[in-house]
Structures are given as C-alpha cells and as structure tokens.
Design an enzyme around this catalytic site. Sequence first.
Site, PDB file in Angstrom:
ATOM      1  N   ARG A  62       0.823  -1.218   0.000  1.00  0.00           N
ATOM      2  CA  ARG A  62       0.000   0.000   0.000  1.00  0.00           C
ATOM      3  C   ARG A  62       0.854   1.263   0.000  1.00  0.00           C
ATOM      4  NH1 ARG A  62      -1.336   1.511   4.924  1.00  0.00           N
ATOM      5  NH2 ARG A  62      -2.324  -0.401   5.641  1.00  0.00           N
ATOM      6  N   TYR A 117     -15.425  21.407 -12.154  1.00  0.00           N
ATOM      7  CA  TYR A 117     -15.992  20.097 -12.507  1.00  0.00           C
ATOM      8  C   TYR A 117     -17.100  19.754 -11.504  1.00  0.00           C
ATOM      9  CZ  TYR A 117     -15.600  14.946 -13.086  1.00  0.00           C
ATOM     10  OH  TYR A 117     -15.819  13.609 -13.289  1.00  0.00           O
ATOM     11  N   ASP A 189      -7.040  22.149 -10.703  1.00  0.00           N
ATOM     12  CA  ASP A 189      -7.300  21.014 -11.585  1.00  0.00           C
ATOM     13  C   ASP A 189      -6.694  21.361 -12.942  1.00  0.00           C
ATOM     14  OD1 ASP A 189      -8.414  19.163 -13.394  1.00  0.00           O
ATOM     15  OD2 ASP A 189     -10.237  18.945 -12.195  1.00  0.00           O
ATOM     16  N   LYS A 214      -7.722  10.788 -18.019  1.00  0.00           N
ATOM     17  CA  LYS A 214      -7.890  11.460 -19.306  1.00  0.00           C
ATOM     18  C   LYS A 214      -6.636  11.274 -20.164  1.00  0.00           C
ATOM     19  CE  LYS A 214     -11.807  12.527 -17.559  1.00  0.00           C
ATOM     20  NZ  LYS A 214     -12.101  13.699 -16.738  1.00  0.00           N
TER      21      LYS A 214
HETATM   22  C1  LIG Z   1     -12.882  13.627 -15.470  1.00  0.00           C
HETATM   23  C2  LIG Z   1     -12.432  14.794 -14.673  1.00  0.00           C
HETATM   24  C3  LIG Z   1     -12.146  14.660 -13.324  1.00  0.00           C
HETATM   25  C4  LIG Z   1     -12.380  13.368 -12.565  1.00  0.00           C
HETATM   26  O1  LIG Z   1     -11.588  12.335 -13.012  1.00  0.00           O
HETATM   27  P1  LIG Z   1     -12.052  10.803 -12.765  1.00  0.00           P
HETATM   28  O2  LIG Z   1     -10.807  10.051 -13.019  1.00  0.00           O
HETATM   29  O3  LIG Z   1     -13.158  10.558 -13.719  1.00  0.00           O
HETATM   30  O4  LIG Z   1     -12.498  10.725 -11.335  1.00  0.00           O
HETATM   31  C5  LIG Z   1     -11.682  15.762 -12.659  1.00  0.00           C
HETATM   32  N1  LIG Z   1     -11.524  16.945 -13.278  1.00  0.00           N
HETATM   33  C6  LIG Z   1     -11.796  17.123 -14.573  1.00  0.00           C
HETATM   34  C7  LIG Z   1     -11.605  18.440 -15.193  1.00  0.00           C
HETATM   35  C8  LIG Z   1     -12.279  16.055 -15.307  1.00  0.00           C
HETATM   36  O5  LIG Z   1     -12.602  16.224 -16.590  1.00  0.00           O
END
Ligand SMILES: *Cc1c(COP(=O)(O)O)cnc(C)c1O
Length: 400
Positions: A62, A117, A189, A214
């Site tokens: 972990r 988001y 973010d 992404k």
């Molecule tokens: C998709 C996304 C997230 C969350 O990511 P996950 O891996 O789906 O939890 C956070 N911020 C932005 C801008 C996103 O497009």
Amino acid sequence: MKEASKDGRSAARRPDTRVVTAGRDPAAYYGFVNPPVYHASTVLYPSAEDYLAHRAPYQYGRRGTPTTEALELALQELEGPQCAGVALLPSGLAAISSALLSVLHAGDHALVTDSAYGPTRSYCDQILTRLGVATTYYDPLIGAAITGLFRPNTRVVYLESPGSLSFEMQDVAGIAAAAHAKGALVLMDNTWATPLYFRALENGVDLSIQAGTKYIGGHADVMLGTVSANGATAASLKNMVGLSGLCVGPDDVYLGLRGLRTLAVRLDRHYRSGLAVARWLEQRPEVLRLLHPALESHPGHAVWKRDCTGACGLFSVVLKPVPQQAVYAFLDALELFGIGASWGGYESLAIPFDCTGARTATRWHSGGPTVRFHIGLEAVDDLLADLERGFAALAAAAQA
Ligand SMILES: *Cc1c(COP(=O)(O)O)cnc(C)c1O
C-alpha cells in the site's frame, strides 16, 4: 527509495523528451526498458530488527512499489524543479478530494471557482460542509480581485482553468499571488492542459491535480488521479494519502506509465486536430460561437497565449437556437463521435450539456444549445464528414 533526478539534466530537457526519459531505471530491471508490474502486499525483511526499524527500501504494498514509484518520479520530473512529491490516487476525483483534505481543517473556508468540474462542487457541498469547511464559489474571471472574497479563515483557493465544460481561462498567477498574500494555498485542476501545456507549479499553484484517467492514460481504459505538490504541501499530501489507505492497483499504475510515454505526441495531435475542427465549426451557419481558448475569438485567448503552450482536444460549441430534439438528432447521427462521459482517450466524443443549474456565483448565458467535443486521433477529414452528417440530421429535425 529512489529520488527524482536532481542533477539538473532532466530539468534542462524539453518536456517531449522528459515524458520519454522520466522515472526510468532500466539497470534496476536487468536492462528491460520498462519496470515490472509489482503485484504486492507483503514485503519480507532480512531480520526482526530490520522489520522493527522499517529498514527496507519498500515497507508494504500500500505504501508504494517500484511500479508506483516509477510513475510518481516520472510525473515529478515532468512537473519540474518546484515539484517536491507526487501522489497517485484511484481516480481524478479521489485526487481532488485528497488534495483538498490534505490542507483543510474544520473551521476553514475554501474559495472554489464557479466553473469547477461538477463532482468537485458536490464534494465541497456535501462532504466538506459536513467536516466543518465552508465553500464560497467565485467568478472564474475574477482575477486578482479575488482578494475581496477572503475571510480570516480562508485556507484554500481552488482553480480549474479552463473550465472543462465552459472554458473560462483563469488568471492563475494573479489569483495565486492574491491567495499567497492572504496566507492561503492554491489548488488547481490542470487536467485540460496537463503539465506539458501549463506549468501550474511555476505559476504559483501549490497542489496541481490531474485526472490521469484522461490524457495520461490516454486510451479510455483506466481510472487514475495524480496530485503534484510543491515544497509547502508535499509532506501533508503524502501524509493524507498514506494515512487514508489510498493506493492504486499496479496494472492501472502501469497503464498510466505506458500512456505517459506517448503523451507529448498524442497531445500534439489532439491540439492540432481539435483546433482544425474548431475553426471549421466556427464557420458553420448552425454555430453561434466556439468555446476554445486557442481560438482568437475566445475571450480568454490572451490569457491562454500568455500561460499555455498548447491546447488539448476538448472544447465546446454553442449552436444557434434550435429545438432540443434537433440537437439530439445531430449527436445521434454522428458515427465517429461517441456519446459518453470522460475524455482524453484516442477516440472522439460529443455530449450535450447545460451549465445553467450548476452555477451559484455567476449566471450562465450561452445563447443556444451547447455541445462539448473531444477530438480524438482520427483523421480530421473523416471527423468533418461525420459532423456534416450530424448537421444534415440537425437541419432535418429542426424542420420536422
Ligand atoms: C474527469 C475529470 C475529473 C475526474 O476524473 P475521474 O478520473 O473521472 O475521477 C476531474 N476533473 C476534470 C476536469 C475532469 O474532466
């Protein structure tokens, strides 16, 4: 445990080179180019004394393995010299919640961009509230005037630039300077630009978050989150993630590492194809306007040009008013664009959206139906032909 290369050589290399070289140590794995995927919980120690003194390069599955460490170090090198540590989380949203929790205490106040988001908002409204942390949403375009929103207990300013549906470009450096002057930390973010196209930590961000799901993954086959911390936040981030028991499975870490190696070449293609499709859409009679920061027509273009060295394949379009059924006909007629959440994979996507109910600090006036596109790695000509097909269906439905 290994450390990110500190000899300065890595930092001097271009990001395109660093995604290839960062975090690699073939000599440690018999010369194989990539590290093995360590499926691991128990680590055996040479002796009872060593065990009690935690004398081993790795203590427990972990807590990290050579596989997780390779991705952490690669991301750290990619972020640059300001980065003091990276944490891996099982999703982008887990990265967001862990970053927030690593610096917030009961009684604190957070300033969060109104363009955040959706699930980030829900986390602030439903979980942070319960922990005694109040959130105020602010206009993403507020810039340095955010100073006026600080309370004595404001601990965090949270940014997302551009907003991943509405694409407002934030003045990151201006907001960060205002936050630091008030003793607050800056979280961002940075999923849209990635560290390749926006140097978040160099622009004053203390914790830079990515949904690795992404572009780092890049193939729509993994859930992954990353948080990159500077010297002010790395220790509390590692502490929060470690004590919370959060870790990512080795196969998913490996997919992140594998995706990272081609991030520069994929992003370059997403950037060029995305811009080509956006310019084509901007000329269409059905289109009111584009929400793409790299277009000269975008209100945030100057900020984008100042701050970013590229754009990914994600942008939105505002259509001229038509019945909602015509928008559905447009989307349903597309063959190359899938309809679905997420983005950053090799494939193109298109979704309808509406920010109207999702804002509290600002009003959302699009002037027409809105669609978000992710431009994948397909040939642009084929994508344009597909969009032509969509617009034909839209026209037919609008007349019906
Ligand atoms: C998709 C996304 C997230 C969350 O990511 P996950 O891996 O789906 O939890 C956070 N911020 C932005 C801008 C996103 O497009």
